[in-house]
Design a protein around this motif. Structure first.
Motif, PDB file in Angstrom:
ATOM      1  N   HIS A 101       0.827  -1.205   0.000  1.00 25.30           N
ATOM      2  CA  HIS A 101       0.000   0.000   0.000  1.00 25.30           C
ATOM      3  C   HIS A 101       0.867   1.264   0.000  1.00 25.30           C
ATOM      4  CE1 HIS A 101      -3.315   2.692   0.812  1.00 25.30           C
ATOM      5  NE2 HIS A 101      -2.619   3.198   1.825  1.00 25.30           N
ATOM      6  N   LEU A 102       1.863   1.318   0.860  1.00 27.22           N
ATOM      7  CA  LEU A 102       2.700   2.512   0.970  1.00 27.22           C
ATOM      8  C   LEU A 102       3.563   2.732  -0.266  1.00 27.22           C
ATOM      9  CD1 LEU A 102       3.835   2.244   4.695  1.00 27.22           C
ATOM     10  CD2 LEU A 102       2.175   3.849   3.707  1.00 27.22           C
ATOM     11  N   LEU A 103       4.093   1.652  -0.819  1.00 30.54           N
ATOM     12  CA  LEU A 103       4.987   1.790  -1.975  1.00 30.54           C
ATOM     13  C   LEU A 103       4.259   1.783  -3.310  1.00 30.54           C
ATOM     14  CD1 LEU A 103       7.920  -0.569  -0.923  1.00 30.54           C
ATOM     15  CD2 LEU A 103       7.781   1.920  -0.703  1.00 30.54           C
ATOM     16  N   SER A 104       3.000   1.339  -3.306  1.00 31.46           N
ATOM     17  CA  SER A 104       2.249   1.150  -4.555  1.00 31.46           C
ATOM     18  C   SER A 104       3.083   0.333  -5.540  1.00 31.46           C
ATOM     19  CB  SER A 104       1.872   2.500  -5.174  1.00 31.46           C
ATOM     20  OG  SER A 104       1.027   3.211  -4.313  1.00 31.46           O
ATOM     21  N   TRP A 105       3.668  -0.725  -5.025  1.00 33.49           N
ATOM     22  CA  TRP A 105       4.607  -1.516  -5.796  1.00 33.49           C
ATOM     23  C   TRP A 105       4.436  -2.967  -5.374  1.00 33.49           C
ATOM     24  CZ3 TRP A 105      10.447   0.086  -5.815  1.00 33.49           C
ATOM     25  CH2 TRP A 105      11.185  -0.808  -6.568  1.00 33.49           C
ATOM     26  N   PRO A 106       4.160  -3.836  -6.308  1.00 34.25           N
ATOM     27  CA  PRO A 106       3.979  -5.234  -5.913  1.00 34.25           C
ATOM     28  C   PRO A 106       5.312  -5.864  -5.493  1.00 34.25           C
ATOM     29  CG  PRO A 106       3.920  -5.037  -8.293  1.00 34.25           C
ATOM     30  CD  PRO A 106       4.009  -3.638  -7.736  1.00 34.25           C
ATOM     31  N   ILE A 107       5.339  -6.353  -4.294  1.00 34.35           N
ATOM     32  CA  ILE A 107       6.511  -7.062  -3.794  1.00 34.35           C
ATOM     33  C   ILE A 107       6.064  -8.490  -3.532  1.00 34.35           C
ATOM     34  CG2 ILE A 107       8.168  -7.275  -1.916  1.00 34.35           C
ATOM     35  CD1 ILE A 107       8.095  -4.259  -1.635  1.00 34.35           C
ATOM     36  N   LEU A 108       6.759  -9.423  -4.132  1.00 28.38           N
ATOM     37  CA  LEU A 108       6.416 -10.831  -3.995  1.00 28.38           C
ATOM     38  C   LEU A 108       7.402 -11.493  -3.058  1.00 28.38           C
ATOM     39  CD1 LEU A 108       5.858 -11.445  -7.794  1.00 28.38           C
ATOM     40  CD2 LEU A 108       4.127 -10.981  -6.073  1.00 28.38           C
ATOM     41  N   ARG A 109       6.950 -11.788  -1.886  1.00 30.15           N
ATOM     42  CA  ARG A 109       7.818 -12.447  -0.916  1.00 30.15           C
ATOM     43  C   ARG A 109       7.599 -13.945  -1.016  1.00 30.15           C
ATOM     44  NH1 ARG A 109       7.890  -8.529   4.350  1.00 30.15           N
ATOM     45  NH2 ARG A 109       8.143  -6.611   3.197  1.00 30.15           N
ATOM     46  N   ARG A 110       8.702 -14.660  -1.222  1.00 31.12           N
ATOM     47  CA  ARG A 110       8.620 -16.108  -1.386  1.00 31.12           C
ATOM     48  C   ARG A 110       9.382 -16.798  -0.263  1.00 31.12           C
ATOM     49  NH1 ARG A 110       9.400 -14.024  -6.814  1.00 31.12           N
ATOM     50  NH2 ARG A 110       7.719 -14.708  -8.159  1.00 31.12           N
ATOM     51  N   SER A 111       8.944 -17.963   0.092  1.00 32.64           N
ATOM     52  CA  SER A 111       9.651 -18.754   1.090  1.00 32.64           C
ATOM     53  C   SER A 111      10.979 -19.231   0.483  1.00 32.64           C
ATOM     54  CB  SER A 111       8.817 -19.969   1.498  1.00 32.64           C
ATOM     55  OG  SER A 111       8.749 -20.875   0.408  1.00 32.64           O
ATOM     56  N   PRO A 112      11.942 -19.612   1.310  1.00 32.86           N
ATOM     57  CA  PRO A 112      13.203 -20.148   0.764  1.00 32.86           C
ATOM     58  C   PRO A 112      12.973 -21.314  -0.194  1.00 32.86           C
ATOM     59  CG  PRO A 112      13.460 -19.677   3.088  1.00 32.86           C
ATOM     60  CD  PRO A 112      11.992 -19.498   2.765  1.00 32.86           C
ATOM     61  N   ALA A 113      12.021 -22.177   0.115  1.00 28.60           N
ATOM     62  CA  ALA A 113      11.730 -23.306  -0.768  1.00 28.60           C
ATOM     63  C   ALA A 113      11.207 -22.821  -2.124  1.00 28.60           C
ATOM     64  CB  ALA A 113      10.724 -24.251  -0.112  1.00 28.60           C
ATOM     65  N   ALA A 114      10.379 -21.787  -2.119  1.00 28.45           N
ATOM     66  CA  ALA A 114       9.839 -21.259  -3.375  1.00 28.45           C
ATOM     67  C   ALA A 114      10.917 -20.590  -4.212  1.00 28.45           C
ATOM     68  CB  ALA A 114       8.702 -20.273  -3.090  1.00 28.45           C
ATOM     69  N   VAL A 115      11.846 -19.906  -3.526  1.00 25.93           N
ATOM     70  CA  VAL A 115      12.947 -19.276  -4.257  1.00 25.93           C
ATOM     71  C   VAL A 115      13.806 -20.356  -4.886  1.00 25.93           C
ATOM     72  CG1 VAL A 115      15.049 -17.880  -4.048  1.00 25.93           C
ATOM     73  CG2 VAL A 115      12.980 -17.179  -2.864  1.00 25.93           C
TER      74      VAL A 115
END
Length: 136
Positions: free
Chosen positions: A122-136
């Motif tokens: 919301h604050l950055l108006s920028w999609p940040i995709l946080r992934r688990s270590p396994a997903a990375v």
């Protein structure tokens, strides 16, 4: 502008990299980030070669542009996967794998999942995709 992460990483190890005769390739979409990398490297041993390449990283990840580097022993992907959708992140990692020398390694940094994701988006108006270590 703050020096890029690649600038700090190379600057911290410039002496040892120069001693072994390394070639460092820094690839970024931002001309400013590459300029900061170049400026941060105030001393360069004669056996250290630095190659800077400005490339649209999202287009590279999607296979829309080509960049072939000499075989790399280490590839560092710093924070880029946080802003790439799954398809592009997979494409990026495929490209990284193609750049690796036999026995080469990849280091990927990413934001871990956290409870503040909604407020950060919301604050950055920028999609940040946080992934688990396994997903990375």
């Amino acid at each position: 502008m703050m020096p890029s992460a690649s600038a700090r990483l190379v600057a911290e190890h410039v002496t040892s990299l120069g001693r072994i005769g390394a070639e460092v390739s820094c690839v970024d979409s931002s001309r400013d980030a590459l300029s900061a990398t170049d400026a941060e490297l105030t001393r360069r041993p004669t056996r250290l070669r630095v190659r800077l390449a400005q490339v649209d990283l999202a287009a590279l990840a999607l296979g829309k542009v080509q960049l072939k580097l000499p075989p790399q022993h280490v590839v560092v992907v710093d924070g880029l996967t946080d802003s790439l959708p799954e398809r592009a992140a997979v494409g990026l990692m495929r490209w990284v794998r193609q750049q690796l020398a036999p026995g080469g390694q990849t280091v990927v940094t990413a934001l871990a999942p956290a409870t503040d994701e909604g407020i950060v988006r919301h604050l950055l108006s920028w999609p940040i995709l946080r992934r688990s270590p396994a997903a990375v």
